[in-house]
Design a protein around this motif. Structure first.
Motif, short mmCIF file in Angstrom:
data_model
loop_
_atom_site.label_atom_id
_atom_site.label_comp_id
_atom_site.label_asym_id
_atom_site.label_seq_id
_atom_site.Cartn_x
_atom_site.Cartn_y
_atom_site.Cartn_z
N LEU A 253 -7.11 21.68 30.94
CA LEU A 253 -8.07 21.68 29.84
C LEU A 253 -7.44 22.18 28.54
CD1 LEU A 253 -11.21 23.10 31.71
CD2 LEU A 253 -10.65 20.70 31.24
N GLY A 254 -6.14 22.43 28.58
CA GLY A 254 -5.46 22.90 27.38
C GLY A 254 -5.62 24.38 27.13
N GLN A 255 -6.16 25.11 28.10
CA GLN A 255 -6.35 26.55 27.94
C GLN A 255 -5.12 27.32 28.44
OE1 GLN A 255 -10.01 26.92 30.21
NE2 GLN A 255 -11.24 26.89 28.33
N ASP A 256 -4.81 28.38 27.72
CA ASP A 256 -3.66 29.20 28.09
C ASP A 256 -4.06 30.22 29.15
OD1 ASP A 256 -0.79 30.17 27.22
OD2 ASP A 256 -2.03 31.97 27.40
N ARG A 257 -3.22 30.33 30.17
CA ARG A 257 -3.46 31.33 31.21
C ARG A 257 -2.16 32.11 31.40
NH1 ARG A 257 -5.94 29.93 37.10
NH2 ARG A 257 -4.26 28.40 37.11
N ALA A 258 -2.23 33.42 31.18
CA ALA A 258 -1.05 34.28 31.24
C ALA A 258 -0.90 34.87 32.64
CB ALA A 258 -1.15 35.38 30.20
N TRP A 259 0.25 34.58 33.28
CA TRP A 259 0.58 35.19 34.56
C TRP A 259 1.30 36.51 34.27
CZ3 TRP A 259 0.49 32.34 39.53
CH2 TRP A 259 -0.21 31.13 39.42
N ALA A 260 0.59 37.43 33.65
CA ALA A 260 1.17 38.64 33.07
C ALA A 260 1.51 39.68 34.14
CB ALA A 260 0.21 39.23 32.04
N ALA A 261 2.31 40.66 33.73
CA ALA A 261 2.82 41.67 34.68
C ALA A 261 1.69 42.44 35.34
CB ALA A 261 3.76 42.63 33.94
N GLU A 262 0.65 42.79 34.59
CA GLU A 262 -0.43 43.59 35.18
C GLU A 262 -1.18 42.88 36.29
OE1 GLU A 262 -1.87 42.00 31.13
OE2 GLU A 262 -0.08 42.98 31.96
N ARG A 263 -0.99 41.56 36.41
CA ARG A 263 -1.65 40.81 37.47
C ARG A 263 -0.88 40.93 38.80
NH1 ARG A 263 -5.93 38.53 35.97
NH2 ARG A 263 -6.08 37.53 38.03
N ALA A 264 0.20 41.71 38.79
CA ALA A 264 1.00 41.87 40.00
C ALA A 264 0.41 42.87 40.99
CB ALA A 264 2.42 42.31 39.63
N ALA A 265 -0.65 43.60 40.59
CA ALA A 265 -1.24 44.58 41.51
C ALA A 265 -1.74 43.87 42.77
CB ALA A 265 -2.38 45.32 40.83
#
Length: 362
Positions: A253-265
């Motif tokens: 859909l053209g939306q940005d999704r960040a696989w950021a560091a804090e999602r590593a929990a």
């Protein structure tokens, strides 16, 4: 020819086997192992299995042990001329083990382990503990006993039953179970105490320290492996996450999704952390807020929409966030490579033996 199978030799204990063990060993091979103990100690050798094709004077296949200090030899051994006892107590700190085979048709080969006279207890082993070999068994109580596990038991034949957080079935291969639970390091071996405690009826399968356990249901009494003093199983709180990079995904859909560091929990709902695609030497950093005693790590992939997971990794630690020390285990000369995940949904645990004392982990 090469008749050497699994081999791990240390100054204090070790395990060795013929090639292909427990499958049939190859024809026309030879292997020679030199076992050395520290000065002032003597070697104790445990015959886990000697199944060499029988022949007159063990001419087709043979196991021979030479004690150069005492000028004595033991053997040759084969199926029709096996060792008189499962435990050989020598008066020497050096023993040469010779294995030879000619043309033959059957035989599992040999499995041998050793320790030094520094390790107490030389009692007989119950039948369910015959493989892999343990070199000492000291009965303590009706429901508690201790075994000394030689280095190298992780990669020999045998199944693992149970979950390290719940205990192990009492007929499990105890030394492999101890490695799986993080009680001892396979490259060192060590003493393990096992007791039976009431209330455990189901063991879930788990993957830890390179070993996979099986799901098993049993009665009201279950065994417990006692870990190294000072270790514990409490999950540590992470104050902050950091990473070398992370992936900014643009979805359909053209939306940005960040696989950021804090999602590593561990346990975070949805997608996890992922490094920028194509990045080299990616790392994830955990800040525990203060210096802590870290006894292990658990990893899991990201199963949401993608089949992403890490198959192997190294660990570094720091007390100030600036100076980093690679983890090498006990006496290791090279950075230890931990076995990671084989799929995106299962959890894999690895123990730190000895534990890491640090605030930051990468």
């Amino acid at each position: 020819g090469d008749g050497c199978g699994h081999t791990l030799l240390t100054p204090h204990s070790g395990t060795l086997s013929s090639k292909n063990y427990p499958g049939t060993y190859p024809n026309h091979t030879a292997c020679r192992w030199r076992l050395r103990a520290p000065p002032g100690t003597s070697l104790l050798l445990a015959f886990g299995d000697v199944d060499l094709e029988p022949s007159e004077r063990c001419a087709r296949s043979s196991l021979l042990l030479a004690d150069p200090q005492a000028g004595t030899a033991y053997g040759p051994y084969c199926r029709n001329a096996g060792p008189a006892t499962p435990l050989l107590v020598t008066n020497s700190s050096a023993v040469t083990v010779l294995f030879n085979s000619t043309s033959h048709h059957s035989g599992r080969g040999l499995l041998l382990s050793y320790a030094t006279s520094q390790h107490p207890g030389r009692g007989e082993r119950p039948p369910e503990m015959q493989r892999p070999p343990r070199l000492s068994l000291t009965p303590l109580l009706d429901v508690c006993f201790s075994v000394y596990c030689p280095a190298g038991c992780k990669d020999i034949d045998g199944d693992i039953w149970g979950n390290p957080s719940q205990g192990y079935r009492d007929t499990s291969v105890l030394c492999k179970a101890a490695v799986h639970a993080g009680v001892i390091a396979d490259e060192l071996g060590g003493q393990v105490t096992l007791s039976r405690e009431k209330g455990i009826t189901l063991y879930e399968s788990a993957f830890a320290n390179g070993l996979h356990s099986k799901r098993w249901a049993r009665g009201d009494w279950g065994p417990q492996l006692h870990p190294t003093p000072g270790s514990c199983g409490d999950a540590l709180e992470v104050a902050a996450f950091n990473a070398s990079s992370w992936w900014h995904e643009v979805d359909a859909l053209g939306q940005d999704r960040a696989w950021a560091a804090e999602r590593a929990a561990l346990g975070t709902a949805g997608h996890s952390w992922a490094a920028e695609p194509g990045s080299e030497g990616a790392w994830l950093e955990l800040d525990l807020g203060t210096r802590r005693n870290i006894t292990g790590i658990t990893t899991k992939g990201s199963s949401e929409q993608y089949d992403y997971y890490v198959t192997s990794y190294r660990v570094s630690s720091s007390r100030d966030g600036k100076n980093w020390r690679p983890y090498r285990g006990s006496g290791g000369q090279e950075d230890k490579v931990f076995e990671g995940n084989a799929d995106s949904h299962g959890e894999v645990s690895n123990a730190f033996i000895p534990p890491i004392v640090a605030r930051y982990v990468r």
